[in-house]
Design a protein around this motif. Sequence first.
Motif, PDB file in Angstrom:
ATOM      1  N   VAL A  36       0.838  -1.202   0.000  1.00  0.00           N
ATOM      2  CA  VAL A  36       0.000   0.000   0.000  1.00  0.00           C
ATOM      3  C   VAL A  36       0.872   1.250   0.000  1.00  0.00           C
ATOM      4  O   VAL A  36       0.586   2.219  -0.701  1.00  0.00           O
ATOM      5  CB  VAL A  36      -0.965  -0.016   1.210  1.00  0.00           C
ATOM      6  CG1 VAL A  36      -1.626   1.334   1.407  1.00  0.00           C
ATOM      7  CG2 VAL A  36      -2.005  -1.105   1.042  1.00  0.00           C
ATOM      8  N   ARG A  37       1.968   1.224   0.771  1.00  0.00           N
ATOM      9  CA  ARG A  37       2.884   2.361   0.810  1.00  0.00           C
ATOM     10  C   ARG A  37       3.465   2.629  -0.578  1.00  0.00           C
ATOM     11  O   ARG A  37       3.559   3.776  -1.019  1.00  0.00           O
ATOM     12  CB  ARG A  37       3.991   2.091   1.823  1.00  0.00           C
ATOM     13  CG  ARG A  37       4.618   3.319   2.382  1.00  0.00           C
ATOM     14  CD  ARG A  37       5.568   3.018   3.549  1.00  0.00           C
ATOM     15  NE  ARG A  37       4.917   2.246   4.602  1.00  0.00           N
ATOM     16  CZ  ARG A  37       5.275   1.019   4.967  1.00  0.00           C
ATOM     17  NH1 ARG A  37       6.276   0.411   4.368  1.00  0.00           N
ATOM     18  NH2 ARG A  37       4.647   0.394   5.934  1.00  0.00           N
ATOM     19  N   ALA A  38       3.853   1.557  -1.269  1.00  0.00           N
ATOM     20  CA  ALA A  38       4.395   1.719  -2.626  1.00  0.00           C
ATOM     21  C   ALA A  38       3.337   2.263  -3.578  1.00  0.00           C
ATOM     22  O   ALA A  38       3.636   3.115  -4.421  1.00  0.00           O
ATOM     23  CB  ALA A  38       4.927   0.379  -3.129  1.00  0.00           C
ATOM     24  N   ASP A  39       2.104   1.793  -3.465  1.00  0.00           N
ATOM     25  CA  ASP A  39       1.016   2.307  -4.301  1.00  0.00           C
ATOM     26  C   ASP A  39       0.770   3.785  -4.033  1.00  0.00           C
ATOM     27  O   ASP A  39       0.539   4.566  -4.958  1.00  0.00           O
ATOM     28  CB  ASP A  39      -0.271   1.522  -4.069  1.00  0.00           C
ATOM     29  CG  ASP A  39      -0.205   0.105  -4.624  1.00  0.00           C
ATOM     30  OD1 ASP A  39       0.706  -0.183  -5.427  1.00  0.00           O
ATOM     31  OD2 ASP A  39      -1.064  -0.716  -4.230  1.00  0.00           O
ATOM     32  N   MET A  40       0.819   4.177  -2.759  1.00  0.00           N
ATOM     33  CA  MET A  40       0.606   5.583  -2.414  1.00  0.00           C
ATOM     34  C   MET A  40       1.713   6.456  -2.987  1.00  0.00           C
ATOM     35  O   MET A  40       1.461   7.555  -3.483  1.00  0.00           O
ATOM     36  CB  MET A  40       0.520   5.753  -0.899  1.00  0.00           C
ATOM     37  CG  MET A  40      -0.761   5.210  -0.317  1.00  0.00           C
ATOM     38  SD  MET A  40      -0.824   5.234   1.484  1.00  0.00           S
ATOM     39  CE  MET A  40      -0.542   6.933   1.848  1.00  0.00           C
ATOM     40  N   ARG A  41       2.955   5.971  -2.940  1.00  0.00           N
ATOM     41  CA  ARG A  41       4.058   6.734  -3.533  1.00  0.00           C
ATOM     42  C   ARG A  41       3.859   6.910  -5.028  1.00  0.00           C
ATOM     43  O   ARG A  41       4.114   7.985  -5.572  1.00  0.00           O
ATOM     44  CB  ARG A  41       5.386   6.025  -3.270  1.00  0.00           C
ATOM     45  CG  ARG A  41       5.915   6.248  -1.898  1.00  0.00           C
ATOM     46  CD  ARG A  41       7.359   5.757  -1.771  1.00  0.00           C
ATOM     47  NE  ARG A  41       7.726   5.728  -0.375  1.00  0.00           N
ATOM     48  CZ  ARG A  41       8.033   4.627   0.300  1.00  0.00           C
ATOM     49  NH1 ARG A  41       8.066   3.468  -0.325  1.00  0.00           N
ATOM     50  NH2 ARG A  41       8.328   4.685   1.568  1.00  0.00           N
TER      51      ARG A  41
END
Length: 51
Positions: A36-41
Amino acid sequence: MPDLGKYADAVLSAYAVSIVLLVAIVGLSLWRGARVRADMRAVEERTRRDG
């Protein structure tokens, strides 16, 4: 360790299954959090680039 008598197998296997499930839940939570963190970035980068 207390003497579990004839219930030793059942109790110890229940502990083992519980520990395995807890480790799996924590591992999946960490993995999903990273995803999710990578998607948000990626969304933030797209927004900065387009905006």
